[in-house]
Design an enzyme around this catalytic site. Structure first.
Site, short mmCIF file in Angstrom:
data_model
loop_
_atom_site.label_atom_id
_atom_site.label_comp_id
_atom_site.label_asym_id
_atom_site.label_seq_id
_atom_site.Cartn_x
_atom_site.Cartn_y
_atom_site.Cartn_z
N SER A 218 -4.62 7.52 -36.88
CA SER A 218 -5.98 7.69 -37.38
C SER A 218 -6.89 8.19 -36.28
O SER A 218 -6.64 7.97 -35.10
CB SER A 218 -6.52 6.35 -37.89
OG SER A 218 -6.81 5.48 -36.80
N ASP A 219 -7.96 8.89 -36.66
CA ASP A 219 -9.05 9.05 -35.72
C ASP A 219 -9.62 7.66 -35.48
O ASP A 219 -9.47 6.76 -36.31
CB ASP A 219 -10.12 10.01 -36.27
CG ASP A 219 -10.89 10.71 -35.16
OD1 ASP A 219 -10.92 10.18 -34.03
OD2 ASP A 219 -11.47 11.79 -35.41
N TRP A 220 -10.29 7.49 -34.36
CA TRP A 220 -10.68 6.14 -33.94
C TRP A 220 -11.68 5.53 -34.92
O TRP A 220 -12.77 6.04 -35.13
CB TRP A 220 -11.24 6.20 -32.53
CG TRP A 220 -10.21 5.92 -31.45
CD1 TRP A 220 -10.37 5.07 -30.40
CD2 TRP A 220 -8.90 6.46 -31.31
NE1 TRP A 220 -9.23 5.05 -29.62
CE2 TRP A 220 -8.31 5.89 -30.17
CE3 TRP A 220 -8.14 7.36 -32.05
CZ2 TRP A 220 -7.02 6.19 -29.74
CZ3 TRP A 220 -6.86 7.67 -31.64
CH2 TRP A 220 -6.30 7.08 -30.50
N ARG A 221 -11.26 4.43 -35.55
CA ARG A 221 -12.02 3.69 -36.57
C ARG A 221 -12.07 4.42 -37.92
O ARG A 221 -12.90 4.08 -38.77
CB ARG A 221 -13.44 3.36 -36.10
CG ARG A 221 -13.51 2.44 -34.88
CD ARG A 221 -14.95 2.05 -34.59
NE ARG A 221 -15.04 1.09 -33.49
CZ ARG A 221 -15.22 1.44 -32.21
NH1 ARG A 221 -15.33 2.71 -31.89
NH2 ARG A 221 -15.31 0.53 -31.29
N ALA A 222 -11.21 5.39 -38.13
CA ALA A 222 -11.20 6.10 -39.42
C ALA A 222 -10.48 5.30 -40.49
O ALA A 222 -10.76 5.45 -41.68
CB ALA A 222 -10.56 7.48 -39.27
#
Length: 796
Positions: A218-222
């Protein structure tokens, strides 16, 4: 892998699918698995934290790399960053970015390669192969439709199936086919599903149809939905903070909401990646023999010079002849404070930065090189340019920085635990050179106290409560205050920041300064006078971090501040005015037809000034060609503003983005896709085409050795500018599209022949599957999109 998976408990399996901190996955020593470490890295390898004592080579921005039109050079750049990754004990580099430049206002336009899927894909493949040759993984990103920043966390992008396949997915597919080991999922949604939970794309297309055997991170916190992300093809959710997996995913498996064999598949992919990068004992790594080490500064220099696009060169204003120069004027705030990289996750701390003024001064030892600011586009005051001590309060750790600014995400300097840090203190002794009111500034985010001498100039909080720290890092605030000081009298300056316990993993603080007596009019007048007295005026203009950065889109293509007025006035004072454009993406150049030369240098990396001097003086030829269209006016852009309506952005233009859309609109841009001049001339001799290849012969007809990028475009012979098939049956298609390209080098008078493969997709459209469209095609060998040289017919 299956034997190892059988040894793991469910809790251990799930632990491998989420970050143990900001940048890494946990180790499980009993199966021989060491921790797997990731790092941001579009232009350099930052590592897991900010360490001034361990800087990172800063290459030119991705738009610059694409402007070389040279996959072999992209591979060399990748080799360097693979080498840097190994040096910093990084196993996975988070890049490259292959989202397309759908609008020039895109905030991360500079971090994406091109508006064309073929060019983006080929440059990305070169880069990925270069990195992975060092046994370091990559994650091509962001799948998919993350082509703008506005509401990027929540917006739903609606893309038709044909455009999705032919345009937006094409670069990802190319990297997967070339053997990429990883892929990053985007924040946004596509066609109704958040990408972190988008099973039809991440499982259906990527893994099942394309056969991708790597990891999807994932993109960070996605990742925000425990079950949705688990069922939707995601393999790793990052970082540890605000992670939806862990105990929640364990519970979901035990409740029967997520099959355990699906968890096993994710773990198998993680272990496969761990084996490939050499952190899984007992399994041979993918690479055991690494490429020879490269000189980072030399590669950065080479990429920069090869990327510069000479957009205009009237009466052969360039290259300059040093023997004919006695005095040159170098003008612009960015001539001394060069913008060498973009804002956001692309940022690193380079070992040095060579400014345009420094590079030209070094190269022209016998010439008077004078500087004037002229116009300062920076909305924030620049950091006080002197050595500053930094103390982590509560942790008894101190270090020094060359300028009064600190910024990091992840691990703290010195490996200090975030929970021990209660604050940050920047301290320096400042000796004014002028009497009068000096302006100091605090910029960043958090609660600050600024003290100059015995006077507290500011005490307060620079951001509204409740704002996310990632947003704060990308959109800092500034507070200014003035104080009267006497020239030559030293004064202590202290900037103190309060940090909540455990929150020191994300920090940004800058102590800015401006001397007395600076006004817009005085700066302009000084620059004009300097230009009038010089043989040549070199004006450096560009954008700032507050204009081009991750986290927000641009509001205008205009150069910030008073820079357009500066160029107009300098050009009126000196007809030999050369403008250097230091911007990562297109900007408006209303004065372009009134200056002697325009050189586009992107964000050129740490060797900026040295490469610039080489190109201006003819030591190197500007080898770049535009990977994106540059408009004359904002209103001419076929696709410009991105404003979600009820949380949705419709890509209703279909396959018509970039130059394809410009063709259909019929309005000529300022500089077309593929445009770029050199220091020699070329005659195209012959063109032979088949369905699989174009063979082009061309001759260097100038007096200097040079480099040409042969561009091959194809299009149905019966297509109108509106893109409607002449027979009324063929699908709507662009008038032409890039089918292949190749750079060539030749000495004066030399004829060279280049064979350019034409992929099968050149002749295909997506219609529920790939379908070849028969008929008559025109195939053109061109210097640029608007400069065709030879055309041949082909019947399929």
């Amino acid at each position: 892998m299956d034997d190892l998976i059988k040894q793991l408990t469910l809790e251990e399996k799930v632990s491998l699918l989420g970050g143990q901190d900001f940048w890494s996955l946990p180790a499980i020593p009993r199966i021989g698995l060491r921790s797997l470490v990731m790092s941001d890295g579009p232009i350099g390898v930052r590592g897991t934290g900010w360490a001034p004592e361990d800087p990172s080579i800063a290459l030119p921005s991705p738009t610059a790399l694409a402007a070389t039109w040279d996959p072999a050079l992209a591979r060399r750049a990748g080799n360097l960053l693979g080498q840097e990754s190994r040096r910093k004990d990084v196993h996975v580099l988070l890049g490259p970015t292959v989202n397309l430049q759908r609008t020039p206002l895109g905030g991360r336009h500079f971090e994406c390669y091109s508006e064309d899927p073929l060019l983006s894909g080929e440059i990305a493949v070169g880069f990925v192969e270069g990195v992975q040759a060092h046994g370091v993984g990559t994650t091509v990103k962001h799948l998919v439709g993350n082509d703008f920043e506005t509401e990027r966390m929540t917006v739903d992008v609606r893309i038709g199936e044909r455009a999705l396949r032919e345009v937006y997915l094409a670069p990802f597919e190319r990297v997967v086919a070339a053997g990429g080991w990883g892929l990053m999922s985007a924040y946004n949604g596509v066609n109704g599903l958040p990408m972190a939970s988008n099973g039809p794309l991440q499982s259906g297309v990527l893994k099942d149809e394309w056969g991708f055997d790597g990891i999807v991170v994932s993109d960070w916190r996605a990742a925000r939905d425990t079950v949705g992300a688990a069922l939707g093809g995601l393999d790793i959710a990052m970082p540890a903070m605000e992670n939806p997996w862990g105990e929640k995913l364990v519970a979901a498996v035990r409740a029967g909401e997520v099959p355990e064999d699906l968890i096993d598949d994710k773990v198998r992919r993680v272990l496969r990646l761990a084996a490939r990068v050499g952190v899984l004992d007992g399994v041979p790594p993918a690479v055991t023999s690494f490429p020879a080490d490269l000189d980072g500064s030399a590669v950065a220099h080479e990429v920069a010079a090869r990327s510069f696009v000479l957009a205009r060169n009237e009466h052969f204003a360039l290259p300059l002849e040093p023997a004919a120069l006695t005095r040159i004027a170098v003008i612009g705030a960015l001539a001394t404070d060069a913008r060498v990289l973009g804002g956001g996750s692309a940022q690193v701390t380079p070992p040095h930065v060579i400014s345009p003024l420094e590079g030209l001064t070094r190269a022209l030892s016998g010439v008077d090189v004078a500087h004037a600011v002229g116009a300062d586009p920076r909305p924030f005051l620049p950091a006080l340019p002197q050595e500053t001590s930094v103390t982590l309060l509560g942790a008894d750790h101190a270090f020094t920085v060359p300028v009064a600014a600190v910024r990091w995400i992840g691990d703290l300097p010195g490996g200090i635990a975030p929970e021990t840090v209660t604050g940050l203190e920047l301290r320096t002794t400042f000796t004014p050179q002028q009497d009068g009111e000096h302006t100091f500034a605090v910029s960043g985010f958090g609660t600050f106290e600024l003290i100059v001498g015995e006077e507290t100039l500011y005490s307060g909080t620079l951001h509204p409560p409740g704002t996310g720290r990632a947003d704060l890092l990308l959109s800092p605030k500034e507070q200014r205050a003035g104080v009267t000081l006497a020239a030559g009298v030293p004064v202590e300056v202290t900037l103190r920041q309060t940090i909540k316990p455990g929150m020191a993993h994300t920090v940004s603080a800058t102590l800015g300064h401006q001397a007395p007596g600076v006004s817009a009019d005085s700066l302009l007048a000084e620059a004009v006078e300097l230009a009038r007295e010089a043989d040549v005026a070199i004006v450096v203009v560009g954008t700032t971090e507050q204009v081009e950065s991750e986290g927000f889109d641009r509001t205008s293509l205009e150069l910030p501040g008073n820079q357009d007025e500066l160029v107009v006035r300098v050009a009126a004072a000196n007809p030999r005015t050369i403008v250097v454009v230091n911007a990562g993406s297109p900007v408006l150049l209303p004065w372009a037809d009134d200056v002697a030369a325009v050189l586009l240098t992107w964000f050129p990396g740490q060797e900026a000034g040295a490469a610039l001097a080489d190109v201006l003086l003819g030591v190197a030829e500007p080898g770049g060609r535009l990977p994106t269209t540059w408009p004359r006016r904002e209103q001419d852009c076929p696709i410009l503003h991105v404003t979600p309506r009820d949380g949705v952005v419709e890509y209703d233009e279909g396959v018509f983005i970039g130059y394809r859309a410009w063709d259909r609109a019929g309005t000529p841009p300022l500089y077309a896709f593929g445009h770029g001049l050199g220091y020699t001339t070329w005659r195209y001799e012959t063109l032979e085409v088949s369905p699989t290849e174009a063979v082009v012969s061309l001759t260097n007809t100038g007096a200097r050795a040079g480099r040409e990028v042969v561009q091959v475009y194809a299009g149905p012979a019966g297509v109108t500018p509106e893109g409607i098939g002449a027979d009324g049956v063929s699908p709507e298609r662009p008038a032409r599209w890039l089918a292949g390209f190749a750079p060539v080098d030749a000495h004066p008078g030399e004829t060279v022949t280049v064979r350019i493969p034409l992929p099968e997709r050149t002749w295909q459209v997506w219609d529920g599957g790939w379908r070849t469209i028969p008929g008559a095609y025109a195939v053109t060998a061109a210097h640029a999109l608007d400069d065709p040289r030879l055309t041949a017919s082909l019947e399929l």
